[in-house]
Scaffold this motif. Sequence first.
Motif, PDB file in Angstrom:
ATOM      1  N   TYR A   1      14.561  18.852 110.632  1.00  0.00           N
ATOM      2  CA  TYR A   1      13.400  18.061 111.022  1.00  0.00           C
ATOM      3  C   TYR A   1      12.157  18.926 111.120  1.00  0.00           C
ATOM      4  O   TYR A   1      12.235  20.129 111.354  1.00  0.00           O
ATOM      5  N   THR A   2      11.002  18.290 110.994  1.00  0.00           N
ATOM      6  CA  THR A   2       9.724  18.976 111.151  1.00  0.00           C
ATOM      7  C   THR A   2       9.436  19.123 112.646  1.00  0.00           C
ATOM      8  O   THR A   2      10.139  18.551 113.482  1.00  0.00           O
ATOM      9  N   GLY A   3       8.384  19.830 112.980  1.00  0.00           N
ATOM     10  CA  GLY A   3       7.966  19.960 114.368  1.00  0.00           C
ATOM     11  C   GLY A   3       7.531  18.634 114.972  1.00  0.00           C
ATOM     12  O   GLY A   3       7.441  18.497 116.192  1.00  0.00           O
ATOM     13  N   ARG A   4       7.285  17.639 114.112  1.00  0.00           N
ATOM     14  CA  ARG A   4       6.900  16.307 114.595  1.00  0.00           C
ATOM     15  C   ARG A   4       8.098  15.351 114.646  1.00  0.00           C
ATOM     16  O   ARG A   4       7.946  14.153 114.747  1.00  0.00           O
ATOM     17  N   ASN A   5       9.314  15.901 114.546  1.00  0.00           N
ATOM     18  CA  ASN A   5      10.560  15.119 114.569  1.00  0.00           C
ATOM     19  C   ASN A   5      10.680  14.148 113.405  1.00  0.00           C
ATOM     20  O   ASN A   5      11.271  13.084 113.532  1.00  0.00           O
ATOM     21  N   LEU A   6      10.153  14.522 112.259  1.00  0.00           N
ATOM     22  CA  LEU A   6      10.304  13.743 111.037  1.00  0.00           C
ATOM     23  C   LEU A   6      11.332  14.453 110.164  1.00  0.00           C
ATOM     24  O   LEU A   6      11.387  15.681 110.128  1.00  0.00           O
ATOM     25  N   LEU A   7      12.135  13.693 109.465  1.00  0.00           N
ATOM     26  CA  LEU A   7      13.172  14.270 108.613  1.00  0.00           C
ATOM     27  C   LEU A   7      12.538  15.179 107.563  1.00  0.00           C
ATOM     28  O   LEU A   7      11.690  14.747 106.786  1.00  0.00           O
ATOM     29  N   ALA A   8      12.920  16.453 107.556  1.00  0.00           N
ATOM     30  CA  ALA A   8      12.393  17.418 106.587  1.00  0.00           C
ATOM     31  C   ALA A   8      13.310  17.559 105.384  1.00  0.00           C
ATOM     32  O   ALA A   8      12.856  17.658 104.242  1.00  0.00           O
ATOM     33  N   SER A   9      14.635  17.570 105.634  1.00  0.00           N
ATOM     34  CA  SER A   9      15.589  17.683 104.526  1.00  0.00           C
ATOM     35  C   SER A   9      16.923  17.069 104.920  1.00  0.00           C
ATOM     36  O   SER A   9      17.260  16.962 106.098  1.00  0.00           O
TER      37      SER A   9
ATOM     38  N   VAL B   1       8.025  15.150 102.641  1.00  0.00           N
ATOM     39  CA  VAL B   1       6.709  15.576 103.108  1.00  0.00           C
ATOM     40  C   VAL B   1       5.990  14.318 103.592  1.00  0.00           C
ATOM     41  O   VAL B   1       6.082  13.260 102.960  1.00  0.00           O
ATOM     42  N   TYR B   2       5.259  14.451 104.691  1.00  0.00           N
ATOM     43  CA  TYR B   2       4.621  13.299 105.325  1.00  0.00           C
ATOM     44  C   TYR B   2       3.116  13.445 105.372  1.00  0.00           C
ATOM     45  O   TYR B   2       2.571  14.555 105.349  1.00  0.00           O
ATOM     46  N   THR B   3       2.434  12.313 105.491  1.00  0.00           N
ATOM     47  CA  THR B   3       0.985  12.308 105.681  1.00  0.00           C
ATOM     48  C   THR B   3       0.683  12.706 107.121  1.00  0.00           C
ATOM     49  O   THR B   3       1.586  12.762 107.958  1.00  0.00           O
ATOM     50  N   LEU B   4      -0.571  12.933 107.426  1.00  0.00           N
ATOM     51  CA  LEU B   4      -0.949  13.328 108.781  1.00  0.00           C
ATOM     52  C   LEU B   4      -0.584  12.268 109.819  1.00  0.00           C
ATOM     53  O   LEU B   4      -0.324  12.587 110.980  1.00  0.00           O
ATOM     54  N   ASP B   5      -0.559  10.988 109.412  1.00  0.00           N
ATOM     55  CA  ASP B   5      -0.208   9.938 110.371  1.00  0.00           C
ATOM     56  C   ASP B   5       1.293   9.620 110.377  1.00  0.00           C
ATOM     57  O   ASP B   5       1.720   8.649 110.969  1.00  0.00           O
ATOM     58  N   GLY B   6       2.108  10.462 109.732  1.00  0.00           N
ATOM     59  CA  GLY B   6       3.559  10.362 109.834  1.00  0.00           C
ATOM     60  C   GLY B   6       4.247   9.478 108.810  1.00  0.00           C
ATOM     61  O   GLY B   6       5.455   9.263 108.894  1.00  0.00           O
TER      62      GLY B   6
ATOM     63  N   SER C   1      -0.911   1.182 100.619  1.00  0.00           N
ATOM     64  CA  SER C   1      -2.100   0.364 100.570  1.00  0.00           C
ATOM     65  C   SER C   1      -2.957   0.623 101.799  1.00  0.00           C
ATOM     66  O   SER C   1      -2.432   1.015 102.842  1.00  0.00           O
ATOM     67  N   ALA C   2      -4.240   0.413 101.707  1.00  0.00           N
ATOM     68  CA  ALA C   2      -5.128   0.629 102.852  1.00  0.00           C
ATOM     69  C   ALA C   2      -4.736  -0.253 104.039  1.00  0.00           C
ATOM     70  O   ALA C   2      -5.050   0.074 105.181  1.00  0.00           O
ATOM     71  N   CYS C   3      -4.013  -1.304 103.802  1.00  0.00           N
ATOM     72  CA  CYS C   3      -3.608  -2.200 104.884  1.00  0.00           C
ATOM     73  C   CYS C   3      -2.600  -1.570 105.834  1.00  0.00           C
ATOM     74  O   CYS C   3      -2.439  -2.011 106.963  1.00  0.00           O
ATOM     75  N   CYS C   4      -1.906  -0.519 105.357  1.00  0.00           N
ATOM     76  CA  CYS C   4      -0.712  -0.042 106.077  1.00  0.00           C
ATOM     77  C   CYS C   4      -0.925   1.215 106.889  1.00  0.00           C
ATOM     78  O   CYS C   4       0.028   1.748 107.435  1.00  0.00           O
ATOM     79  N   ALA C   5      -2.118   1.685 106.988  1.00  0.00           N
ATOM     80  CA  ALA C   5      -2.349   2.907 107.760  1.00  0.00           C
ATOM     81  C   ALA C   5      -2.175   2.639 109.247  1.00  0.00           C
ATOM     82  O   ALA C   5      -2.417   1.545 109.734  1.00  0.00           O
ATOM     83  N   ASN C   6      -1.736   3.667 109.989  1.00  0.00           N
ATOM     84  CA  ASN C   6      -1.557   3.517 111.437  1.00  0.00           C
ATOM     85  C   ASN C   6      -2.872   3.585 112.159  1.00  0.00           C
ATOM     86  O   ASN C   6      -3.765   4.222 111.869  1.00  0.00           O
TER      87      ASN C   6
END
Length: 89
Positions: A37-45, A61-66, A84-89
């Motif tokens: 996992y990454t330091g942000r607890n997102l799956l890295a591999s 690899v993730y965007t800045l908003d996860g 899509s622009a609709c889906c940003a956090n």
Amino acid sequence: MFSTGIADGNVIEVRSPRYFDASDTSGHQKSRTTMTYTGRNLLASRTEAPGTTEAATESFVYTLDGRLDTRTDARGNNWQTLWSACCAN
């Protein structure tokens, strides 16, 4: 299925009981999947059958908003997610 995790809830290993190979002398390595996992607890591999000749690893690899940006599969192919622009956090 058996899984092990760490304190923050990320599963780091999964062992599947539905695998058998009499020639697997390494302790059923093919039935395992490991994750990092990454330091942000997102799956890295994620690696299927780690430590074997059949091992297959994919990375993320993730965007800045996860959100998922790029996934590299076990064959080295890159898959980019278009949002899509609709889906940003």
